[in-house]
Design an enzyme around this catalytic site. Structure first.
Site, PDB file in Angstrom:
ATOM      1  N   SER A 231       0.803  -1.223   0.000  1.00 28.08           N
ATOM      2  CA  SER A 231       0.000   0.000   0.000  1.00 28.08           C
ATOM      3  C   SER A 231       0.832   1.268   0.000  1.00 28.08           C
ATOM      4  CB  SER A 231      -0.943   0.026   1.215  1.00 28.08           C
ATOM      5  OG  SER A 231      -2.012  -0.850   1.035  1.00 28.08           O
ATOM      6  N   HIS A 454      -6.486  -9.675   4.759  1.00 26.29           N
ATOM      7  CA  HIS A 454      -5.220 -10.258   5.218  1.00 26.29           C
ATOM      8  C   HIS A 454      -5.448 -11.373   6.227  1.00 26.29           C
ATOM      9  CE1 HIS A 454      -1.964  -8.135   3.297  1.00 26.29           C
ATOM     10  NE2 HIS A 454      -2.544  -6.976   3.508  1.00 26.29           N
TER      11      HIS A 454
END
Length: 683
Positions: A231, A454
């Protein structure tokens, strides 16, 4: 996101006398990810620039002392030279081209890296000596192709080709709102639609707000030196038009030991403030120092410098040669750790007080958020760490009471917490008032789509995706009410994806009844093709009312649920259906078994399910990102430019074109005048 996503992160350990620097592409170790030769140019080859976009240039000459690349007895060439030429014209020295008054000082350091897994296992690093120069805060104003040539070691050359794009100078959109569904993919959007919107005989009776956008494109998310991104560097690509390396933001990663001296590149926020003086803000359901919100202003190779990055967002970069900001107009999210005085804040300071000194209204809960004045800059920090997800705030609120995340530092839970919708709508009110005729830029992130993917908690991830869609729907209405909808470019995209999909249905009642059977028997509860059935999430359950309004499931706990999974996961146990007691921990290090970073199926997670073997190294406790392209939705001015398939860096250039950021010459800069001399110098 978490540090476990960074493949082979142990390679980045500090050695006793030098810094170990490595960039990882799969399992291919690299001396420096942007530099395949012994001569390094940063920004490297094949980079595009906005006309007038400020950046730094770093040159490095490497002299490996040992290993397969050993060269020149480890003595780097300190007398290297550099030229730059435009459109095959006559080359000039860097100093004369940019009209620099003096050459920067020569820098020298040593770093180490591992050539492969065998070297890492044997702890035999390769050591590299470096000679380097960095040219700070330059810009290229004229569109065209530029060739930079580094000459070293009496005949060796490294070249980089840069392109300055021809972009509009006229502002076509007054405002831009960029929604980022962190980790969001087309498959997740499809699954969220299935959960929240009723269909009859295969035809949806209602659809997502995303489905109503007039333009749909896709962006490719690769990193500069690896095809799987995180990210930090993906946000940097979206905000600067320049790809970088895993964990880095707003810089090209060099080999120096300093996390903050790497060559920087100007972000969309820095450009917007410098050229138009527009208001700007960031909203996130993560902690505000997390990669996606903080990358709007961050310049560092390490996303984990949380406290320093809050300082950077408020007071600008400490290097006085770089553009200085004076803080955002709106900052809403979590992450009280970086604001409370202590070890996690920059220099132990109280950043609630630091923001207040600059005239910010400070809010610590939803009630005070909604009453903030619209004419003052606002800081809202509503909990420690990340905001609790939509599902726990709205369906299982008892899970929130278990937390110790009060943003004031008190020991109890944060109870009065806004969601993405409340934060975004209030941000628009403030930015609209403060931006005035100069408009505003807002980034609003649904962070826990990614964070819950995740940990393989698919219902919580999809709940936050539906919250994002609900926020977008409310935002469009808010802009209509303000008379700003036609003046506002709205872009919705992701920074990367996960390999998620739904492959069938699961009968949770039957699966639970097989508790005394082996895993092969339990798998009979999975129905595929015609046995997968239809969505039960939109079917009302007698005596159960979630009161979450339209566009969300009416039943989060049906008997027949989606059977879903990802392509990259640790060993885990799957039971399917919603977890009522909070977010999952699918894999854990077991006491007395292996070592602390050796993960097994968590014995307390989804205890009635069956074990699924993982596809990742056993050092990974969570799922990781995938290669997939991610969608880009757009509406408003310039929205037609967002169709097709393109690089993530092009999202920046498309927004910059719509905001007229293509040539800052003679524009007002913080009350003064900035003037380019035609070949790159910013006066």
């Amino acid at each position: 996101m978490v540090s476990s996503m960074c493949r082979l992160s142990g390679v980045l350990a500090l050695l006793a006398t030098s810094l170990s620097v490595v960039s990882v592409n799969g399992q291919t170790f690299q001396r420096l990810g942007t530099c395949p030769t012994l001569g390094c140019i940063l920004p490297p080859d094949q980079q595009d620039f906005l006309p007038g976009q400020q950046f730094d240039i770093r040159f490095e000459v490497h002299a490996p002392k040992n290993g397969s690349e050993a060269f020149n007895d480890g003595v780097p060439d300190e007398k290297f030279t550099v030229t730059i030429a435009k459109d095959n014209g006559r080359p000039k020295s860097i100093a004369s081209f940019f009209d620099l008054k003096k050459e920067p000082s020569l820098e020298k350091w040593t770093f180490s890296w591992y050539e492969d897994l065998f070297a890492q296992d044997a702890k035999t690093p390769s050591v590299v000596n470096v000679a380097s120069k960095i040219y700070r805060r330059v810009a290229l104003y004229e569109p065209g192709t530029y060739t930079v040539t580094l000459n070293y070691y009496s005949g060796k050359k490294t070249t980089a080709t840069w392109v300055v794009r021809q972009l509009a100078t006229k502002k076509k959109a007054k405002n831009v709102i960029l929604f980022i569904g962190d980790g969001m993919t087309t498959n997740m959007i499809t699954a969220a639609r299935l959960l929240a919107h009723k269909s009859i005989n295969g035809k949806y009776q209602s659809t997502l707000q995303l489905d109503k956008f007039p333009t749909l494109g896709h962006q490719m998310t690769h990193s500069i030196d690896s095809f799987i991104t995180d990210s930090a560097n993906s946000a940097s690509a979206l905000y600067t038009g320049h790809k970088t390396t895993v964990n880095a933001m707003g810089v090209y990663v060099d080999s120096s030991p300093d996390n903050f001296d790497d060559p920087k590149v100007e972000t969309v926020i820095e450009l917007l403030k410098r050229i138009w003086g527009s208001a700007w803000g960031a909203v996130s359901t993560a902690f505000i120092a997390d990669a996606t919100p903080i990358a709007l202003t961050a310049h560092t190779r390490s996303r984990y410098e949380y406290g320093a990055l809050i300082e950077q967002a408020l007071n600008g970069f400490s290097n006085t040669s770089w553009t200085k900001l004076d803080g955002p107009d709106v900052y809403f999210g979590g992450g009280a750790e970086q604001f409370l005085p202590g070890s996690a804040s920059y220099q132990g300071k109280d950043y609630y007080a630091e923001f207040a000194k600059k005239g910010y209204s400070v809010s610590l809960n939803k009630t005070s958020l909604l009453s903030l004045p619209n004419d003052k800059r606002a800081l809202g920090i509503f909990c420690k760490s990340n905001l609790p997800v939509w599902l726990d705030r709205n369906i299982f609120p008892e899970n929130i009471l278990k937390l110790k995340n009060d943003p004031s530092g008190a020991s109890g839970p944060a109870k009065d917490i806004p969601g993405q919708k409340e934060m975004t709508l209030k941000a628009i009110d403030i930015l609209h008032k403060r931006g005035g005729k100069d408009g505003f830029f807002l980034m609003s992130e649904a962070a826990s789509i990614d964070k819950q993917m995740h940990v393989l908690d698919y219902e919580r991830a999809l709940g936050d995706l539906l919250e994002l869609d609900d926020t977008i729907r409310a935002t469009i209405q808010k802009l209509k009410d303000l008379g700003e909808l036609d003046n506002t470019l709205i872009v919705v995209t992701a920074d990367h994806g996960h390999g998620f999909d739904v492959f069938g249905g699961a009968d949770t009642k039957y699966l639970a009844a097989q508790h005394d059977k082996d895993d092969r028997h339990k798998r009979a509860a999975i129905g595929v093709y015609k046995e997968s059935g239809l969505s039960q999430y939109t079917v009302e359950q007698p005596g159960v009312s979630y009161n979450t309004g339209p566009n969300f499931p009416v039943n989060w706990d049906p008997r027949y649920v989606i059977a879903a999974g990802t392509g990259a996961a640790p060993d885990r146990r799957e039971q399917y259906g919603v977890g009522k007691n909070g977010s999952r921990t699918p894999a854990a290090a077991l006491p007395g078994v292996g070592v602390s970073n050796d993960y097994y199926v968590n014995p307390t997670d989804r205890t009635g399910g069956f074990v699924v073997n993982g596809t990742l190294p056993t050092t990974e406790s969570q799922g990781v990102h995938s290669l997939t392209d991610v969608p880009v939705f757009a509406q408003g001015p310039c929205s037609g430019n967002f169709g097709g398939v393109y690089s993530n860096t092009d999202v920046f250039f498309k927004i910059a074109d719509c905001l007229g950021l293509g040539h800052p010459t003679n524009k007002t800069i913080g009350g003064g005048k900035g003037k380019g001399n035609g070949n790159g110098k910013w006066d």
